[in-house]
Design an enzyme around this catalytic site. Structure first.
Site, mmCIF file in Angstrom:
data_model
loop_
_atom_site.group_PDB
_atom_site.id
_atom_site.type_symbol
_atom_site.label_atom_id
_atom_site.label_comp_id
_atom_site.label_asym_id
_atom_site.label_seq_id
_atom_site.Cartn_x
_atom_site.Cartn_y
_atom_site.Cartn_z
ATOM 1 C CB ILE A 7 12.680 -47.560 -43.012
ATOM 2 C CG1 ILE A 7 12.873 -48.733 -43.965
ATOM 3 C CG2 ILE A 7 13.725 -47.617 -41.909
ATOM 4 C CD1 ILE A 7 14.222 -48.753 -44.647
ATOM 5 C CG ASP A 27 8.892 -37.767 -45.900
ATOM 6 O OD1 ASP A 27 8.989 -38.969 -45.591
ATOM 7 O OD2 ASP A 27 8.642 -37.398 -47.078
ATOM 8 C CG ASN A 99 15.395 -39.959 -53.486
ATOM 9 O OD1 ASN A 99 16.399 -39.288 -53.703
ATOM 10 N ND2 ASN A 99 14.508 -39.630 -52.565
ATOM 11 C CG LEU A 100 21.318 -43.566 -55.995
ATOM 12 C CD1 LEU A 100 21.407 -44.717 -55.028
ATOM 13 C CD2 LEU A 100 21.547 -44.053 -57.422
ATOM 14 C CB ALA A 102 17.406 -37.812 -50.855
ATOM 15 N NE ARG A 103 19.019 -45.163 -49.497
ATOM 16 C CZ ARG A 103 17.890 -45.726 -49.930
ATOM 17 N NH1 ARG A 103 17.508 -45.550 -51.164
ATOM 18 N NH2 ARG A 103 17.162 -46.460 -49.136
ATOM 19 C CB CYS A 154 18.486 -49.223 -82.151
ATOM 20 S SG CYS A 154 19.519 -47.859 -82.632
#
Lengths: 591, 519
Positions: A7, A27, A99-100, A102-103, A154
């Site tokens: 983006i 970034d 990613n969640l 950093a958001r 399990c």
């Protein structure tokens, strides 16, 4: 602009061509080959270079409107690199993140500073933009987000029923136990007890727990074989491994009757029936091509062959140079090991086998991504931003922008190509924006000399807390409440972790006032400044559930009990912008 | 595919797989007019690795072109716009070949029509002389080359697909559906079901009968009690579901019976013929489709399918089996049964395909096993539609002129305004200025033959004003957005996957609304 990936590349181009004054680009990533199918500002020669520096350079060549570009290579969550004073300089923040965590972080910062934020994301053909006007519209945390799926131990260890269970077993358990750093070699009694407690919280089946603990011990033996520096040629590692995980362990599971009362039983692999064919296959020259055939589902024999080759390659690596090996989807030895062992386990449990291509996606958490969706979403993002700047001179810009902005979803489904929804007000139960917050600027002198007791008194005075309060530093460190007075006489700087960039959560123990969150910052020129805030009375939890809570997410598919799958249309209340209209000819559907 | 390519395209292969990528790499796209939106479209196709592209534009780069187009800069001023653009775009992906043609469109149209045959898809952007547009659309319509017409004006965008027909096999339909043949099990499945005497099984085995078998046995029982009838209506299916549940020894404990009950509706419903198949059968025998050497392979398959159905009275079995509670042995047996039947049907279907190929003057060598396999797998999810060569029709005109709907159909207002905006520029050699509102109104009436007695709707005039006020065809975010949408549609056509636009799309960037219309 936070994020210079799919983006980000598109958005940067749009912003530059819209003639924005100054853009900072953050970034922490470097460019990889698989970025090139969509991140058009990067070329083959840029691989391994910093994303932020490279985009800025690439755009500079086209920058005839003279937009000022300032790239930063670093983690946006690093408050030393990006302190609050840095954030305050911006008039608008774009999230173009993957990613969640950093958001969430950027959302928090924007709440503290009341900065408008554009949140955006894509997955394959699906995408979304959400303009956030702090405290006026929903923030990123107002709607609970789906967290990555996890499975009960399990299911993974004893009773898998889907391919993903076998892949998780192969990657998180088998591979990690044998090759990775994290698994401990000599377990102390305390560790064992710890493990037992964890297992007991998930199942009451005593036999199953004992079995899992025993398996663990045996993995240590396997680990010792691969760790021993004996020549890999003489090693019987593969034979021991295969016998243990596909035969002995399965037989042992079968003996626990309680597991199979209502489940399909596994069938242990009879290794000896493959030995001859495996030898023949290994002798064939074309056998090495199997691993390259990524989209075909391999036969059990082929999976055994791949497992053998991968085991020996990994063993070799441990014997020569590396002290441990972590799973990495781009490290072919590790991927082959996981693919083959997951598939053989799937076969044993009568579960569908998968291709290497598909398993790579699941094991590597790969999200499909293409240029087109990113271009569409970046286009929307930039449009909505222009919309905000139309209102910026108004004293009430957030409210004005609130009523003229939309959240937008895109998808590949023909009747849901674009869905726009009016923004909604913040959730009263939002963990982030439902309570007061502000920035507490300490003078250097106060930060060095003030005691916690002094600070607490000032907080009481400023915000009118009557009764006792508790103070949490950072995510979860309690530094004061009526039972914990040890820190009161300490200077602030003596409290571990108390520094600029951290947060303080103040809770009223009598529940009279709402929670208060303060972001610690320094004010080098002057005195300590408390944010001007008027705390509201605390909303009681039982004053009626938030109605929105049970509302399904847009486009969610709900399965009714008779399996008639119903696709929900847009929830009516929030989807004001969509509208009906009549048709020119005969058929019409809204995209 | 090379290792590097696999890695480079990894994230998209997960959407359209190798088959889609191969089609994409075999495609040649033609762009008419090197506009900002055209550059965006090409960028989005070059990155995922389209085979070749050609830009047709005889103009020179002006100041105006640079504004809004990321791929042109000041150094290009005065140079051929198609060459300048191709030069920049070629850098995006070394796997892609790009060409520039600096010849006037009308001259190309006077030349040999074969020129256009090398293209798989043509994209026309913004302004083209009306007679050239008509000539080009006629030419390509006959040659079955799909055309996208995309236009951007101010904050508006429109996109139209002109294609005689669009047929898709790999639609990626998200419906979770399996053709289980409960109603009409084939011999081997029936025999396997008969071999299980479920009443004599012990409790554990009873709780592990696969639900396929439960449904087959329940249906036999139902037919006995209901004069051989099959429960097709919803109410009957619900009744049938209760019968399934009643056959369990203890529904709480037997997951397999719960699964059977849950699967009842779909298993019965989908044992019938999808309605689209019958439509296709009618069409393949009609005058519309001439079964000659030029017929698209899709119709060869439809014809072969019809012959298959006439012979065997059923569709080829896709062969997929959902997960279900069962013993490993029973599940593996069922997987084998379904797999073998699917392979057998595919073989028989291939024989029919060869038959049809020969009968229609095609070569047997054209048989493609992968595509036959894909057709059989997707038989319940095929998509087929016919397009329109028209830019608009009369019912659309009457819809916009209806007095009562001044607000309700703003996207149609936008479509007609944008169409008129480019015609205006074509006729009068310049785009309308804010002072040209009356002139524009008159032009609009004239263009669509509207009587002067009837006033134009207020909502329409609002759109006129909006478009004229901006008088820009290259706002970059609109170009970016429409470029994204258009290239997405071209990808669907090029990869022959997913369902493409049918057939008009209008975007209102002022309100972030879009609508789809069928002309």
């Amino acid at each position: 602009m936070v994020g210079a990936g799919g983006i980000g590349c598109e958005l940067l181009k749009n912003l530059v061509l819209s003639h924005v004054g100054e853009i900072h680009i953050v970034d922490l990533d470097s460019i990889t080959l698989s970025n090139l199918n969509r991140q058009f500002l990067f070329r083959q020669k840029d691989i391994d270079k910093s994303k932020s520096l490279t985009v800025a350079e690439a755009v500079e060549a086209f920058n005839y409107l003279n937009v000022k570009l300032v790239p930063h290579h670093g983690n946006i969550m690093d408050s030393d690199l990006f302190p609050v004073s840095w954030w305050s300089e911006f008039s608008y923040v774009f999230n173009a993140l993957d990613n969640l965590e950093a958001r969430r972080y950027v959302n928090q910062i924007c709440l503290y500073l009341k900065k408008p934020l554009m949140e955006s994301g894509t997955t394959g053909y699906d995408g979304q933009v959400q303009p956030i006007y702090p405290y006026v519209s929903e923030c990123f945390d107002c709607q609970p987000k789906a967290t990555p799926k996890s499975f009960p131990v399990c299911t993974i260890r004893s009773t898998p029923s889907q391919p993903v269970h076998c892949i998780t077993w192969a990657k998180e358990f088998l591979f990690a136990q044998i090759f990775d750093e994290t698994s401990t070699n000599d377990q102390s009694e305390a560790d064992r007890a710890n493990q037992r407690r964890k297992l007991e919280s998930e199942t009451e089946d005593k036999a199953e727990i004992e079995n899992m603990l025993r398996e663990n011990d045996e993995f240590n033996e396997l680990r010792n074989i691969v760790k021993s520096k004996t020549s890999t040629k003489d090693s019987n590692f593969f034979e021991v491994l295969v016998n243990k995980i596909f035969s002995t362990d399965i037989e042992r599971l079968l003996r626990i009757d309680s597991l199979w009362k209502s489940r399909r039983k596994p069938t242990p692999l009879r290794i000896e029936s493959y030995t001859k064919a495996l030898k023949e296959l290994s002798a064939e020259r074309s056998a090495k091509d199997i691993v390259v055939d990524e989209t075909r589902v391999w036969s059990v024999l082929e999976n055994l062959f791949v497992l053998q080759a991968a085991s020996s390659a990994l063993h070799e690596r441990l014997a020569s140079s590396e002290s441990f090996i972590s799973f990495d989807k781009d490290d072919d030895d590790t991927l082959n090991f996981v693919v083959a062992s997951a598939n053989i386990r799937a076969f044993i449990f009568g579960i569908e086998l998968k291709s290497k291509f598909d398993i790579k996606q699941i094991a590597g958490n790969i999200i499909p991504a293409i240029a087109t969706t990113n271009a569409i979403i970046a286009g929307f993002s930039c449009l909505a931003y222009l919309n905000y700047f139309n209102q910026i001179t108004s004293s009430d810009s957030f409210h004005k922008a609130f009523s003229s902005s939309s959240t937008i979803f895109t998808s590949i489904r023909p009747n849901k190509y674009i869905t726009s929804a009016a923004l909604i007000e913040p959730s009263k139960k939002c963990p982030s924006c439902s309570h007061a917050r502000g920035i507490l600027r300490f003078s250097p002198e106060d930060l060095n000399n003030m005691t916690l007791e002094g600070l607490i008194q000032l907080i009481r005075d400023h915000y009118g807390f009557d009764d006792d309060i508790s103070v949490i530093l950072g995510k979860s460190k309690l530094i004061y409440d009526y039972d914990l007075e040890d820190n009161l006489q300490k200077k602030l700087t003596e409290i571990n972790g108390f520094k600029a960039g951290e947060t303080l959560l103040i809770q009223d123990e009598s529940d009279a006032l709402e929670n208060l969150e303060l972001y610690i910052d320094t004010n080098t020129s002057g005195k300590t400044l408390f944010p001007t805030l008027k705390l509201k009375e605390k909303q009681m939890d039982n004053d009626g559930e938030n109605k929105d809570e049970d509302m399904p997410e847009q486009g969610e598919v709900i399965s009714l009990d008779d399996d008639e799958v119903v696709e929900l249309d847009e929830p009516v209340e929030t989807r004001k912008r969509g509208k009906e209209s009549l048709d020119g000819s005969s058929k019409k559907a809204k995209l | 595919m090379s290792f590097d390519k696999k890695l480079k395209y990894d994230r998209q292969l997960r959407l359209w797989a190798n088959t889609g990528q191969t089609s994409l790499e075999g495609s040649h796209i033609c762009l008419v007019n090197a506009t900002a939106v055209g550059s965006e479209i090409l960028k989005n196709l070059i990155l995922p690795g389209i085979g070749e592209y050609t830009i047709i534009d005889d103009k020179r780069v002006t100041e105006e072109d640079i504004f809004g187009n990321f791929f042109l800069d000041e150094d290009d001023l005065g140079n051929s716009i198609s060459s300048s653009l191709a030069k920049q775009l070629n850098e995006l992906n070394t796997d892609v070949k790009g060409y520039a043609v600096s010849t006037e469109l009308s001259e190309l149209l006077r030349g040999p029509a074969e020129f256009w045959d090398k293209f798989n898809t043509i994209v026309i952007t913004n302004q083209v002389a009306s007679h050239d547009l008509d000539a080009l659309l006629d030419l390509l319509w006959e040659r079955r080359i799909p055309v996208f017409l995309v236009r951007t004006a101010g904050f508006y965008g429109t996109l139209q697909l002109f294609a005689k027909e669009v047929n898709v096999v790999e639609t990626h339909d998200p419906a979770m559906f399996h053709d289980l043949r409960i109603i009409n099990p084939w011999n081997e499945l029936q025999e396997y079901s008969d071999s299980m005497d479920i009443d004599t099984l012990d409790d554990e085995m009873h709780a592990h009968i696969p639900y396929v078998i439960i449904l087959i046995k329940t249906l036999e029982k139902w037919k006995k009690e209901n004069g051989g009838k099959i429960p097709l209506e919803y109410s009957k299916r619900s009744e049938f579901k209760r019968l399934v549940e009643s056959m369990s020894r203890n529904l709480e404990m037997e997951d397999n019976f719960k699964e059977a009950a849950k699967a009842t509706h779909r298993a019965l419903q989908f044992s019938q013929f999808p309605p689209l198949i019958n439509d296709l059968f009618q069409k393949v025998d009609s005058q519309e489709i001439s079964m000659d050497s030029n017929v698209p392979i899709f119709w060869i398959y439809v014809k072969a399918l019809k012959q298959f159905v006439e012979k065997y009275n059923e569709l080829p079995l896709p062969g997929s089996l959902p997960d279900m509670t069962s013993t490993s042995f029973a599940y593996v047996t069922l997987t084998k049964l379904y797999g073998e039947k699917a392979r057998d049907d595919e073989r028989k279907f291939k024989d029919e395909v060869i038959h049809v190929l020969k009968a229609s003057g095609n070569s047997e060598a054209d048989v493609n096993h992968n595509s036959i396999h894909s057709f059989c797998k997707n038989i319940h999810f095929l998509y087929a539609t016919t397009g329109s060569r028209k830019l608009y029709n009369n019912s659309m005109i009457s819809a916009i002129m209806k007095e009562s709907n001044s607000l309700e159909c703003s996207t149609l207002f936008i479509y007609f305004t944008v169409m008129c905006y480019f015609s205006f520029a074509d006729s009068l050699q310049s785009f309308p200025n804010p002072g040209d509102l009356e002139k524009f109104k008159a032009f609009f009436r004239n263009m669509f033959s509207l009587p002067s007695s009837k006033p134009l709707p207020e909502g329409l005039i609002k759109i006129f004003k909006e478009v004229i006020a901006h008088s820009s065809q290259s706002y970059h975010n609109i170009s970016s957005f429409m470029g994204g949408v258009t290239s997405q549609e071209i990808l669907k056509v090029s990869t022959a996957q997913y369902t493409p636009l049918d057939n008009l799309y209008v975007f209102d960037g002022v309100h972030s609304i879009s609508e789809k219309w069928k002309i």
